[in-house]
Design an enzyme around this catalytic site. Sequence first.
Site: not given
Length: 217
Positions: A60, A86-88
């Site tokens: 996400a 968590v997509k950064i």
Amino acid sequence: MKFFIDTANLEQIKEAQDLGVLDGVTTNPSLMAKEGITGHQNILDHYVKICNIVDGDVSAEVISTDFEGMVEEGEALAKLHSQIVVKIPMILDGIKAIKYFSNKGIRTNCTLIFSVGQALIAAKAGATYVSPFIGRLDDISTDGLNLISEIANVYDNYAFNTQILAASIRHTMHVIDCAKIGADVMTGPLSSIKGLINHPLTDIGLEKFLKDYKKGN
Ligand code: G3P
């Protein structure tokens, strides 16, 4: 090799899950928009729906581009469901955020990787996954698969735990080539996964087996 599906389409996610070979899902703001999922709360609700369909990791993506914003967003995303990664984005504050999340035991996927140097610093920061976009490199006449090989070589040299998630996969040959190189994960459209099944000789052979069976019965 883990198989992730790169879509926010629930029907396709369910179809891939039902095949029994799905290990996770990746999404991004463009894929959400493609499915008509807009608005903060709708997007969060959609992530939960995806998590409830699949068993594995669901990436996400944060929208913020500053450290504080990414931390706030990422912590909220991670609280949504235990399967959320968590997509950064691969930017300076993104590296700081990946380090922050790594220290807190929150898993991350560093996205928009287009060079070995980017993959190296993301691994140093403790990214769980890095996502080199091979299709988009191919689009500009640069060998995307070569990037996967180079990252794999660097990670092997130092035994980094970061997993190479080959992204922007467009077709079945990308999947096969990534498997030959040893990418830990591939994420692509459902067609790139289902395409692995097809071979005309299989179809011809099966047709003959069934015809011959009928002869004897
Ligand atoms: O996983 C990254 C992906 O969504 C980008 O794919 O086809 O837009 O380059 P593409």
